[in-house]
Design an enzyme around this catalytic site. Structure first.
Site, PDB file in Angstrom:
ATOM      1  N   GLU A 102       0.923  -0.443   6.014  1.00  0.00           N
ATOM      2  CA  GLU A 102      -0.432  -0.944   6.171  1.00  0.00           C
ATOM      3  C   GLU A 102      -0.663  -2.184   5.319  1.00  0.00           C
ATOM      4  O   GLU A 102      -0.062  -2.348   4.253  1.00  0.00           O
ATOM      5  CB  GLU A 102      -1.432   0.149   5.797  1.00  0.00           C
ATOM      6  CG  GLU A 102      -1.290   1.340   6.726  1.00  0.00           C
ATOM      7  CD  GLU A 102      -2.308   2.448   6.512  1.00  0.00           C
ATOM      8  OE1 GLU A 102      -2.351   3.343   7.344  1.00  0.00           O
ATOM      9  OE2 GLU A 102      -3.052   2.402   5.525  1.00  0.00           O
ATOM     10  N   CYS A 115      -3.891  -7.544   0.779  1.00  0.00           N
ATOM     11  CA  CYS A 115      -3.043  -6.609   0.042  1.00  0.00           C
ATOM     12  C   CYS A 115      -1.868  -6.241   0.952  1.00  0.00           C
ATOM     13  O   CYS A 115      -2.078  -5.667   2.015  1.00  0.00           O
ATOM     14  CB  CYS A 115      -3.904  -5.388  -0.292  1.00  0.00           C
ATOM     15  SG  CYS A 115      -3.019  -4.103  -1.151  1.00  0.00           S
ATOM     16  N   CYS A 122       7.610   4.887  -0.925  1.00  0.00           N
ATOM     17  CA  CYS A 122       7.882   4.420  -2.281  1.00  0.00           C
ATOM     18  C   CYS A 122       8.758   5.446  -2.969  1.00  0.00           C
ATOM     19  O   CYS A 122       8.588   6.645  -2.768  1.00  0.00           O
ATOM     20  CB  CYS A 122       6.572   4.242  -3.049  1.00  0.00           C
ATOM     21  SG  CYS A 122       6.797   3.464  -4.667  1.00  0.00           S
ATOM     22  N   CYS A 126       4.452   8.337  -8.109  1.00  0.00           N
ATOM     23  CA  CYS A 126       3.352   8.448  -9.070  1.00  0.00           C
ATOM     24  C   CYS A 126       2.426   9.577  -8.591  1.00  0.00           C
ATOM     25  O   CYS A 126       2.170   9.717  -7.397  1.00  0.00           O
ATOM     26  CB  CYS A 126       2.589   7.128  -9.180  1.00  0.00           C
ATOM     27  SG  CYS A 126       3.654   5.804  -9.800  1.00  0.00           S
ATOM     28  N   CYS A 129      -0.787   8.896  -6.176  1.00  0.00           N
ATOM     29  CA  CYS A 129      -0.683   7.884  -5.116  1.00  0.00           C
ATOM     30  C   CYS A 129      -0.205   8.518  -3.821  1.00  0.00           C
ATOM     31  O   CYS A 129       0.823   9.203  -3.788  1.00  0.00           O
ATOM     32  CB  CYS A 129       0.288   6.790  -5.551  1.00  0.00           C
ATOM     33  SG  CYS A 129       0.511   5.524  -4.281  1.00  0.00           S
ATOM     34  N   CYS A 351      -7.389   1.543  -2.420  1.00  0.00           N
ATOM     35  CA  CYS A 351      -6.131   1.700  -3.169  1.00  0.00           C
ATOM     36  C   CYS A 351      -5.678   3.145  -3.101  1.00  0.00           C
ATOM     37  O   CYS A 351      -6.470   4.058  -3.317  1.00  0.00           O
ATOM     38  CB  CYS A 351      -6.317   1.431  -4.651  1.00  0.00           C
ATOM     39  SG  CYS A 351      -6.962  -0.145  -5.039  1.00  0.00           S
TER      40      CYS A 351
HETATM   41  N1  SAH Z   1       3.993   0.030  -6.969  1.00  0.00           N
HETATM   42  C1  SAH Z   1       3.138  -1.043  -7.380  1.00  0.00           C
HETATM   43  C2  SAH Z   1       2.339  -1.559  -6.242  1.00  0.00           C
HETATM   44  C3  SAH Z   1       1.294  -0.578  -5.710  1.00  0.00           C
HETATM   45  S1  SAH Z   1      -0.199  -1.153  -6.312  1.00  0.00           S
HETATM   46  C4  SAH Z   1       2.322  -0.634  -8.579  1.00  0.00           C
HETATM   47  O1  SAH Z   1       2.402   0.535  -8.943  1.00  0.00           O
HETATM   48  O2  SAH Z   1       1.679  -1.462  -9.193  1.00  0.00           O
HETATM   49  C5  SAH Z   1      -1.347  -0.004  -5.906  1.00  0.00           C
HETATM   50  C6  SAH Z   1      -2.363   0.143  -7.037  1.00  0.00           C
HETATM   51  O3  SAH Z   1      -3.267   1.156  -6.654  1.00  0.00           O
HETATM   52  C7  SAH Z   1      -1.685   0.611  -8.301  1.00  0.00           C
HETATM   53  O4  SAH Z   1      -2.301   0.178  -9.459  1.00  0.00           O
HETATM   54  C8  SAH Z   1      -1.809   2.077  -8.121  1.00  0.00           C
HETATM   55  O5  SAH Z   1      -1.600   2.751  -9.286  1.00  0.00           O
HETATM   56  C9  SAH Z   1      -3.216   2.203  -7.575  1.00  0.00           C
HETATM   57  N2  SAH Z   1      -3.426   3.470  -6.888  1.00  0.00           N
HETATM   58  C10 SAH Z   1      -2.513   4.226  -6.256  1.00  0.00           C
HETATM   59  N3  SAH Z   1      -3.062   5.351  -5.769  1.00  0.00           N
HETATM   60  C11 SAH Z   1      -4.359   5.315  -6.101  1.00  0.00           C
HETATM   61  C12 SAH Z   1      -5.452   6.201  -5.851  1.00  0.00           C
HETATM   62  N4  SAH Z   1      -5.307   7.331  -5.182  1.00  0.00           N
HETATM   63  N5  SAH Z   1      -6.659   5.814  -6.311  1.00  0.00           N
HETATM   64  C13 SAH Z   1      -6.825   4.665  -6.976  1.00  0.00           C
HETATM   65  N6  SAH Z   1      -5.820   3.806  -7.241  1.00  0.00           N
HETATM   66  C14 SAH Z   1      -4.604   4.129  -6.814  1.00  0.00           C
END
Ligand code: SAH
Length: 384
Positions: A102, A115, A122, A126, A129, A351
């Site tokens: 996406e 974005c 991935c 994490c 996420c 995000c």
């Molecule tokens: N892998 C990279 C790129 C992904 S960025 C990174 O970790 O930076 C996506 C951003 O959104 C990151 O800061 C991630 O931590 C945040 N994110 C992921 N899942 C989320 C969620 N459920 N709610 C809010 N932010 C989230």
């Protein structure tokens, strides 16, 4: 029969869409042509949005035919486009092999930030996420990454070669960890920042990483793109749980690598530190105080991201009061702090909500079978 022949032809041809300026020059040399052709073709592909060599009217017919025989300009296919009430646009982009990723475009005060995704799924897992929960399939090619920029621009109509302002900023904050797909991501950001392609300034292209330290050190050798890091916790104990790669590259090492990167830029830019706020996990004022200590060691600004829930996630978003209290601790300590507001809620574009459709090659997604079902429902919902 015809279809089969086309398929075979198209896979044998080189896709010039993701070729960086240097690679394109090398390509022209390899077919016995002058390197300046690269500039012409770059402009056609990225400023005029050309999809075939026939459109390239300042190139001779003979050369156009020669190019068509060995090369193509192939953009990934848009499976679904959604436009939110607030103007946010989201695309589900279908890729070779059946998966989908996406991309999201967020308009805001004259800016439009795209974005983009860098991987299908991935590998980092994490805990908060949704992309991580789906496992991992493969890296995107440079063409599939830059293709997301073309898709976004084209969604507004024909390209405007006199200087397109429909995508003003790009952030590599979609699905995937960009530094785990180093070469393709670097080619794509070169194209984003190249004058003969999208011409975005280095301040308007931001790579976000969970902290792959060795690759971060390699990055400064090849680009001066802006940097964001996903910190999410002030101590290693907590960060180990939220961002497992912290066990390999703990906070001190990450902060040191960021400082090395920022030193190499020779300008006044600062790192954007992302901190996803999760109720009862990392949102206590005492944790804000611990975070101040970490951030004092880095030229940075802080972006607080209230957790966005997704199906089957155990976490909750903190209350607005808790977010403001946390923010005030940071602000009083002199750290520039913003709270990222959710956009595109009605199209699940926030995000951590980007799910695409990952044909998982790891066995991680099996742990989240109900989530997979929800994902399927969500995609069907979008395609209506
Ligand atoms: N892998 C990279 C790129 C992904 S960025 C990174 O970790 O930076 C996506 C951003 O959104 C990151 O800061 C991630 O931590 C945040 N994110 C992921 N899942 C989320 C969620 N459920 N709610 C809010 N932010 C989230």
């Amino acid at each position: 029969m015809k279809v089969e022949t086309d398929m075979i032809e198209s896979t044998n041809k080189v896709n010039l869409l993701g070729y960086s300026p240097k690679k394109l020059e090398a390509f022209f040399e390899s077919i016995g042509e002058k390197p300046f052709r690269a500039t012409q073709v770059l402009k056609w592909i990225h400023q005029f949005g050309a999809s075939s060599f026939d459109e390239m009217t300042n190139i001779s017919k003979v050369l156009r035919e020669k190019l068509s025989a060995v090369a193509e300009i192939r953009e990934p296919e848009v499976q679904v486009q959604n436009i939110s009430k607030d103007g946010t646009r989201k695309w589900v982009i279908k890729l070779d092999g059946g998966s989908a990723v996406e991309a999201v475009l967020i308009p805001d005060n004259g800016r439009a930030t795209l974005c983009v995704s860098s991987q299908i799924g991935c590998s980092l897992d994490c805990s908060f996420c949704s992309t991580g929960k789906q496992g991992f399939n493969r890296n995107l090619s440079a063409a599939e990454i830059i293709g997301q920029v073309r898709v976004a621009i084209r969604s507004f109509g024909p390209f405007d070669p006199s200087g397109d302002r429909r995508v003003t900023n790009v952030v590599l904050m979609g699905m995937g960890e960009p530094l785990m797909n180093f070469d393709n991501v670097v080619d794509a950001i070169h194209l984003m920042m190249e004058d003969n392609a999208y011409g975005l300034s280095k301040r308007r292209v931001t790579l976000s990483t969970a902290g792959v330290v060795p690759q971060l050190d390699k990055l400064r050798e090849v680009t001066d793109v802006s940097l964001a890091i996903s910190l999410h916790a002030p101590t290693n104990e907590l960060r180990d749980q939220l961002v497992p790669i912290n066990k390999r590259y703990p906070i001190d090492e990450l902060v040191a690598a960021c400082n090395r990167y920022m030193d190499s830029l020779n300008d006044k830019r600062v790192v954007t530190v992302e901190y996803t706020m999760i109720a009862g996990v990392n949102d206590h004022p005492s944790q804000a105080k611990q975070l101040v200590k970490v951030l004092k060691r880095l030229p940075c600004k802080l972006n607080l991201i209230p957790f966005n829930p997704f199906p089957n996630s155990d976490y909750q978003r903190p209350s607005e009061d808790a977010i403001q209290a946390f923010k005030m601790v940071m602000v009083r300590a002199g750290i520039i702090t913003t709270v990222r507001r959710t956009r595109g809620d009605d199209v699940d574009a926030a995000c951590g909500q980007l799910v695409g459709q990952v044909m998982d090659r790891t066995r991680r997604s099996e742990k989240y079978i109900p989530l997979k079902d929800e994902t399927a429902v969500q995609i069907q919902k979008h395609s209506r």
